[in-house]
Design a protein around this motif. Structure first.
Motif, PDB file in Angstrom:
ATOM      1  N   LEU A 162       0.762  -1.052  -0.153  1.00  0.00           N
ATOM      2  CA  LEU A 162      -0.119  -0.361  -0.137  1.00  0.00           C
ATOM      3  C   LEU A 162       0.824   1.054  -0.119  1.00  0.00           C
ATOM      4  CD1 LEU A 162      -2.932  -1.071   2.262  1.00  0.00           C
ATOM      5  CD2 LEU A 162      -3.164  -0.251  -0.290  1.00  0.00           C
ATOM      6  N   ALA A 163       1.723   1.186   0.650  1.00  0.00           N
ATOM      7  CA  ALA A 163       3.545   2.167   0.055  1.00  0.00           C
ATOM      8  C   ALA A 163       3.735   2.172  -1.165  1.00  0.00           C
ATOM      9  CB  ALA A 163       4.074   1.970   0.847  1.00  0.00           C
ATOM     10  N   LEU A 164       3.066   1.966  -2.185  1.00  0.00           N
ATOM     11  CA  LEU A 164       3.536   1.691  -3.370  1.00  0.00           C
ATOM     12  C   LEU A 164       2.334   2.436  -4.833  1.00  0.00           C
ATOM     13  CD1 LEU A 164       4.931  -2.312  -4.109  1.00  0.00           C
ATOM     14  CD2 LEU A 164       6.102  -0.345  -3.320  1.00  0.00           C
ATOM     15  N   ASP A 165       2.871   2.503  -5.908  1.00  0.00           N
ATOM     16  CA  ASP A 165       1.808   3.467  -6.471  1.00  0.00           C
ATOM     17  C   ASP A 165       0.752   2.228  -7.252  1.00  0.00           C
ATOM     18  OD1 ASP A 165       2.980   5.971  -6.181  1.00  0.00           O
ATOM     19  OD2 ASP A 165       4.899   5.478  -7.586  1.00  0.00           O
ATOM     20  N   LEU A 166      -0.114   2.369  -7.084  1.00  0.00           N
ATOM     21  CA  LEU A 166      -0.912   1.009  -7.151  1.00  0.00           C
ATOM     22  C   LEU A 166      -1.944   2.212  -8.380  1.00  0.00           C
ATOM     23  CD1 LEU A 166      -2.216  -0.652  -4.068  1.00  0.00           C
ATOM     24  CD2 LEU A 166      -0.180  -1.165  -5.696  1.00  0.00           C
ATOM     25  N   THR A 167      -2.843   1.041  -9.138  1.00  0.00           N
ATOM     26  CA  THR A 167      -3.473   1.514  -9.736  1.00  0.00           C
ATOM     27  C   THR A 167      -5.243   1.685  -9.632  1.00  0.00           C
ATOM     28  OG1 THR A 167      -3.925  -0.819 -11.340  1.00  0.00           O
ATOM     29  CG2 THR A 167      -2.529   0.334 -12.015  1.00  0.00           C
ATOM     30  N   SER A 168      -6.015   1.678 -10.499  1.00  0.00           N
ATOM     31  CA  SER A 168      -7.013   1.815 -10.301  1.00  0.00           C
ATOM     32  C   SER A 168      -7.650   0.545  -9.538  1.00  0.00           C
ATOM     33  CB  SER A 168      -8.285   2.349 -10.241  1.00  0.00           C
ATOM     34  OG  SER A 168      -8.039   2.825 -11.697  1.00  0.00           O
ATOM     35  N   LEU A 200       0.745   6.349   2.580  1.00  0.00           N
ATOM     36  CA  LEU A 200      -0.354   5.920   1.729  1.00  0.00           C
ATOM     37  C   LEU A 200      -0.518   7.024  -0.222  1.00  0.00           C
ATOM     38  CD1 LEU A 200      -2.689   5.367   4.833  1.00  0.00           C
ATOM     39  CD2 LEU A 200      -1.431   3.426   3.196  1.00  0.00           C
ATOM     40  N   GLY A 201      -0.709   8.434   0.555  1.00  0.00           N
ATOM     41  CA  GLY A 201      -0.353   8.909  -0.779  1.00  0.00           C
ATOM     42  C   GLY A 201      -2.063   9.289  -1.488  1.00  0.00           C
ATOM     43  N   ALA A 202      -1.578   7.986  -2.718  1.00  0.00           N
ATOM     44  CA  ALA A 202      -3.367   7.930  -3.392  1.00  0.00           C
ATOM     45  C   ALA A 202      -4.258   6.753  -3.336  1.00  0.00           C
ATOM     46  CB  ALA A 202      -2.512   7.999  -4.675  1.00  0.00           C
ATOM     47  N   ASN A 203      -2.320   5.880  -2.126  1.00  0.00           N
ATOM     48  CA  ASN A 203      -3.952   4.629  -1.467  1.00  0.00           C
ATOM     49  C   ASN A 203      -4.449   4.482  -0.479  1.00  0.00           C
ATOM     50  OD1 ASN A 203      -2.616   3.364  -3.897  1.00  0.00           O
ATOM     51  ND2 ASN A 203      -0.786   3.258  -2.287  1.00  0.00           N
ATOM     52  N   LEU A 204      -4.839   6.107  -0.041  1.00  0.00           N
ATOM     53  CA  LEU A 204      -4.823   6.407   1.579  1.00  0.00           C
ATOM     54  C   LEU A 204      -6.936   5.984   1.438  1.00  0.00           C
ATOM     55  CD1 LEU A 204      -4.666   9.374   4.083  1.00  0.00           C
ATOM     56  CD2 LEU A 204      -6.626   8.500   3.599  1.00  0.00           C
ATOM     57  N   SER A 205      -7.293   6.539   0.482  1.00  0.00           N
ATOM     58  CA  SER A 205      -9.124   6.589   1.161  1.00  0.00           C
ATOM     59  C   SER A 205      -9.435   4.987   0.656  1.00  0.00           C
ATOM     60  CB  SER A 205      -9.985   7.165  -0.408  1.00  0.00           C
ATOM     61  OG  SER A 205      -9.294   8.766  -0.125  1.00  0.00           O
ATOM     62  N   THR A 206      -8.369   3.938   0.178  1.00  0.00           N
ATOM     63  CA  THR A 206      -8.645   2.671  -0.166  1.00  0.00           C
ATOM     64  C   THR A 206      -8.545   2.392   1.242  1.00  0.00           C
ATOM     65  OG1 THR A 206      -8.233   2.479  -3.232  1.00  0.00           O
ATOM     66  CG2 THR A 206      -7.766   0.558  -1.460  1.00  0.00           C
ATOM     67  N   PHE A 207      -7.958   2.655   1.449  1.00  0.00           N
ATOM     68  CA  PHE A 207      -6.945   1.744   2.713  1.00  0.00           C
ATOM     69  C   PHE A 207      -8.130   2.150   4.063  1.00  0.00           C
ATOM     70  CE2 PHE A 207      -4.411   3.111   6.981  1.00  0.00           C
ATOM     71  CZ  PHE A 207      -3.523   0.756   7.177  1.00  0.00           C
ATOM     72  N   ARG A 220       6.685   6.869   9.165  1.00  0.00           N
ATOM     73  CA  ARG A 220       6.666   7.380   7.555  1.00  0.00           C
ATOM     74  C   ARG A 220       5.311   8.324   7.195  1.00  0.00           C
ATOM     75  NH1 ARG A 220      11.356   4.571   5.362  1.00  0.00           N
ATOM     76  NH2 ARG A 220      12.258   4.284   6.513  1.00  0.00           N
ATOM     77  N   SER A 221       4.431   7.952   8.051  1.00  0.00           N
ATOM     78  CA  SER A 221       3.128   8.864   7.103  1.00  0.00           C
ATOM     79  C   SER A 221       1.964   9.256   8.521  1.00  0.00           C
ATOM     80  CB  SER A 221       2.273   7.393   7.051  1.00  0.00           C
ATOM     81  OG  SER A 221       2.570   6.557   5.742  1.00  0.00           O
ATOM     82  N   GLY A 222       2.840  10.104   9.657  1.00  0.00           N
ATOM     83  CA  GLY A 222       2.022  11.215  10.325  1.00  0.00           C
ATOM     84  C   GLY A 222       1.552  11.773  10.031  1.00  0.00           C
ATOM     85  N   GLY A 223       1.988  12.707   8.741  1.00  0.00           N
ATOM     86  CA  GLY A 223       1.484  13.530   8.066  1.00  0.00           C
ATOM     87  C   GLY A 223      -0.226  13.162   7.572  1.00  0.00           C
ATOM     88  N   GLU A 224      -0.902  12.143   7.134  1.00  0.00           N
ATOM     89  CA  GLU A 224      -1.836  11.446   7.203  1.00  0.00           C
ATOM     90  C   GLU A 224      -3.053  10.879   8.264  1.00  0.00           C
ATOM     91  OE1 GLU A 224      -0.375   9.898   2.704  1.00  0.00           O
ATOM     92  OE2 GLU A 224      -0.076   8.535   4.454  1.00  0.00           O
ATOM     93  N   VAL A 225      -2.340  11.133   8.978  1.00  0.00           N
ATOM     94  CA  VAL A 225      -3.241  10.539   9.838  1.00  0.00           C
ATOM     95  C   VAL A 225      -4.834  11.459   9.897  1.00  0.00           C
ATOM     96  CG1 VAL A 225      -2.340  11.695  12.510  1.00  0.00           C
ATOM     97  CG2 VAL A 225      -3.744   9.510  12.761  1.00  0.00           C
TER      98      VAL A 225
END
Length: 194
Positions: free
Chosen positions: A70-76, A107-114, A128-133
């Motif tokens: 989930l930390a990688l670039d994933l497609t829709s 997570l970037g663009a994967n955040l919503s899916t997560f 690594r992802s504290g800004g996304e909490v």
């Protein structure tokens, strides 16, 4: 299952941790560049379902799936496969509570899916992802538990305690104490001991 039962016999109720099925396929190697690795996902999920049923029979309450992909670039399309896999897992074994953990990057663009994964808890690598909490909390729904990976799993000897306390307070103020867990950012297998 055997290790879970061994610990349980000693009076220790553990949370089994498995590599998630999506990461297993995403990071697996193939010999043929044109092979669609995701055609294996339904069969692989069935193997995971069998493992989860065995764990449930052994009296496990929780299981954790590590999904660092989930930390990688994933497609829709990959987002859809991830949601479908966890929907199948949780529907097949509803008595078992599931936490999905991600780490090593944002997570970037994967955040919503997560956030949408149909599981009881989500683990976020706060080092690594504290800004996304804040964004994750706003999207994850009213009942999910948030596991905060505050202690760096690769360097447990250093921690910014003030920052950790602020993060804990923020999460507890938004979710309540019962929906916030504290944890290392990733598995402690990465910690060098001397």
């Amino acid at each position: 299952v055997d290790e879970f039962q061994e610990a349980l016999a000693l009076g220790i109720k553990t949370k089994p941790v498995l590599l998630g099925p999506f990461t297993f396929l995403k990071l697996g190697k193939t010999h043929d560049k044109n092979f669609d690795r995701y055609q294996l996902l339904p069969g692989l999920v069935e193997v995971y379902v069998e493992a989860l049923r065995r764990l449930t029979s052994a009296k496990a309450e929780w299981v954790q799936f590590d999904e660092p992909a989930l930390a990688l670039d994933l497609t829709s399309a990959e987002h859809g496969l991830l949601l479908q896999a966890y929907s199948t897992l949780t529907q097949a074994v509803p008595a078992l509570k599931v936490v999905v953990a991600t780490y090593f990057n944002e997570l970037g663009a994967n955040l919503s899916t997560f956030a949408q994964l149909p599981v009881q808890a989500l683990h976020l690598d706060m080092t690594r992802s504290g800004g996304e909490v804040g964004e994750l909390i706003s999207q994850m729904g009213p009942k999910k538990i948030l596991s905060l990976g505050l202690v760096h799993g690769r360097n447990i000897w250093k921690n910014d305690y003030q920052r950790s306390l602020e993060t804990i307070r923020q999460a507890v103020s938004l979710l309540g104490e019962e929906r916030v867990w504290l944890a290392p950012s990733c598995s402690l297998l990465h910690v060098p001991f001397s």
